[in-house]
Design a protein around this motif. Structure first.
Motif, PDB file in Angstrom:
ATOM      1  N   UNK A 161      15.960  21.485  71.953  1.00 31.74           N
ATOM      2  CA  UNK A 161      17.055  22.196  71.288  1.00 31.74           C
ATOM      3  C   UNK A 161      18.272  21.306  71.086  1.00 31.74           C
ATOM      4  N   UNK A 162      19.031  21.627  70.027  1.00 36.19           N
ATOM      5  CA  UNK A 162      20.310  20.990  69.735  1.00 36.19           C
ATOM      6  C   UNK A 162      21.331  22.099  69.519  1.00 36.19           C
ATOM      7  N   UNK A 163      22.544  21.925  70.045  1.00 38.29           N
ATOM      8  CA  UNK A 163      23.525  23.012  70.088  1.00 38.29           C
ATOM      9  C   UNK A 163      24.791  22.653  69.294  1.00 38.29           C
ATOM     10  N   UNK A 164      25.341  23.678  68.632  1.00 41.31           N
ATOM     11  CA  UNK A 164      26.560  23.502  67.840  1.00 41.31           C
ATOM     12  C   UNK A 164      27.497  24.680  68.083  1.00 41.31           C
ATOM     13  N   UNK A 165      28.799  24.403  67.931  1.00 39.94           N
ATOM     14  CA  UNK A 165      29.851  25.410  68.070  1.00 39.94           C
ATOM     15  C   UNK A 165      30.640  25.465  66.765  1.00 39.94           C
ATOM     16  N   UNK A 166      31.014  26.668  66.327  1.00 37.26           N
ATOM     17  CA  UNK A 166      31.766  26.824  65.085  1.00 37.26           C
ATOM     18  C   UNK A 166      33.230  26.447  65.280  1.00 37.26           C
TER      19      UNK A 166
ATOM     20  N   UNK B 213      28.098  30.418  67.909  1.00 38.00           N
ATOM     21  CA  UNK B 213      27.286  29.324  68.429  1.00 38.00           C
ATOM     22  C   UNK B 213      25.970  29.293  67.659  1.00 38.00           C
ATOM     23  N   UNK B 214      25.446  28.083  67.460  1.00 39.79           N
ATOM     24  CA  UNK B 214      24.220  27.912  66.686  1.00 39.79           C
ATOM     25  C   UNK B 214      23.314  26.933  67.412  1.00 39.79           C
ATOM     26  N   UNK B 215      22.059  27.289  67.509  1.00 35.71           N
ATOM     27  CA  UNK B 215      21.078  26.426  68.188  1.00 35.71           C
ATOM     28  C   UNK B 215      19.859  26.243  67.311  1.00 35.71           C
TER      29      UNK B 215
ATOM     30  N   UNK C 292      15.606  28.695  65.353  1.00 38.46           N
ATOM     31  CA  UNK C 292      17.059  28.766  65.150  1.00 38.46           C
ATOM     32  C   UNK C 292      17.586  30.030  65.812  1.00 38.46           C
ATOM     33  N   UNK C 293      18.756  29.933  66.396  1.00 37.07           N
ATOM     34  CA  UNK C 293      19.384  31.087  67.042  1.00 37.07           C
ATOM     35  C   UNK C 293      20.873  31.079  66.706  1.00 37.07           C
ATOM     36  N   UNK C 294      21.373  32.240  66.307  1.00 41.72           N
ATOM     37  CA  UNK C 294      22.781  32.393  65.938  1.00 41.72           C
ATOM     38  C   UNK C 294      23.424  33.411  66.860  1.00 41.72           C
ATOM     39  N   UNK C 295      24.606  33.089  67.378  1.00 43.46           N
ATOM     40  CA  UNK C 295      25.334  33.985  68.273  1.00 43.46           C
ATOM     41  C   UNK C 295      26.731  34.212  67.700  1.00 43.46           C
TER      42      UNK C 295
END
Length: 307
Positions: free
Chosen positions: A45-50, A179-181, A231-234
């Motif tokens: 997994x790779x993680x991103x923040x808006x 948050x996006x993964x 993909x996962x969106x929070x």
């Protein structure tokens, strides 16, 4: 168009750890020498923040006019709604450090990540996620040079009802963090690691600028940006509640519940009853006062009659 690349790419089938992976991509300098370690597809997994979010609602009318004898043309109408989210890599992973993303052939950190959320044109289709990217380049536009930075864009297509729910949250300002993964995403490479995180990721685009030298006789195309396996969106809403000041200085005393407090009036102080001797003196004074009043009344009447 001038792409900003410092090194070329070469695929080889004799990697450093043959028992762990069968092929890898190396960056090479102008003389064909390898630069850095073997890079293989990153499956974790790779993680991103808006950092920001915008809701765009647009309409585009295109009408083709023919001869004067033609019936009134019907315009081609294209409506589009999209939620654009600017992203940055998450600062920390499981090991306490962040992940640096760069394009193959460069050491520049990619600073432009975007997530475009759109509704599916056909609600019966499956929700999906894809990725696209471009290496920084300089091009001549209207006789002026214009430079575009390295970028990666994720496209997330969701059910219309799901998109409407997301759009309502954004339009109402009911979003505090996003948050996006992603996981098992084609086109992302890193050194082999026994862990589930990495400090450096290279991106392989679909453009011709990322041509990979393939050994002669080998028919193989390394995975490039495109399909995102997971993909996962929070989209989160957070509320912070202020702490109520303590009624006393004793921290051990439990806090009293808030709300309206009704305070009962304090009872009036009771008046002490007079002593018997005092009551007797008061009665004597009362009789003396009546006697004086009566005497003054008689004197007044006598004076009136005499006159």
């Amino acid at each position: 168009m001038d792409y900003h690349l410092e090194r070329g790419l070469r695929l080889h089938t004799r990697p450093k750890y043959k028992n762990l992976y069968s092929w890898a991509i190396n960056e090479i300098d102008a003389n064909g020498n390898r630069v850095g370690e073997d890079l293989i597809p990153w499956a974790w997994s790779l993680y991103f923040i808006a950092t920001s979010c915008a809701l765009s609602d647009s309409i585009d009318l295109k009408t083709k006019y023919g001869s004067r004898d033609d019936a009134l043309p019907i315009p081609e109408i294209t409506e589009r709604q999209v939620i654009s989210v600017q992203l940055r890599p998450r600062d920390e992973d499981y090991w306490g450090s962040g992940t640096k993303f760069s394009m193959f052939g460069t050491d520049r950190a990619i600073n432009s990540f975007e997530l475009a959320i759109e509704p599916l044109a056909n609600p019966a289709e499956q929700e999906n996620c894809t990725a696209w990217g471009s290496v920084s380049y300089t091009a001549e536009v209207d006789f002026r040079n214009s430079t575009t930075d390295d970028c990666v864009v994720f496209y997330l297509a969701v059910k219309p009802d799901t998109f409407a729910r997301y759009a309502a949250k954004v339009a109402a300002g009911s979003v505090d963090e996003i948050a996006f993964r992603i996981g098992s995403a084609s086109g992302f490479y890193a050194e082999w690691s026994p862990g589930i995180s990495t400090s450096s990721v290279k991106v392989l685009t679909r453009g011709d600028e990322h041509a990979v030298q393939i050994p002669e006789g080998l028919k193989f195309e390394p995975p490039r940006l495109g399909e995102v396996g997971a993909a996962a969106l929070y989209i989160n809403r957070r509320l912070e509640f202020a702490k109520r000041a303590a009624d006393t200085e004793d921290d051990d005393e439990p806090a009293r519940p808030g709300g309206t407090v009704l305070v009962a009036p304090e009872p009036k102080a009771a008046v002490a009853a007079p002593e018997p001797q005092t009551l007797k003196a008061l009665r004597s004074l009362k009789r003396a006062a009546w006697f004086i009043v009566s005497l003054l009344t008689l004197i007044f009447l006598a004076l009136v009659l005499r006159s």
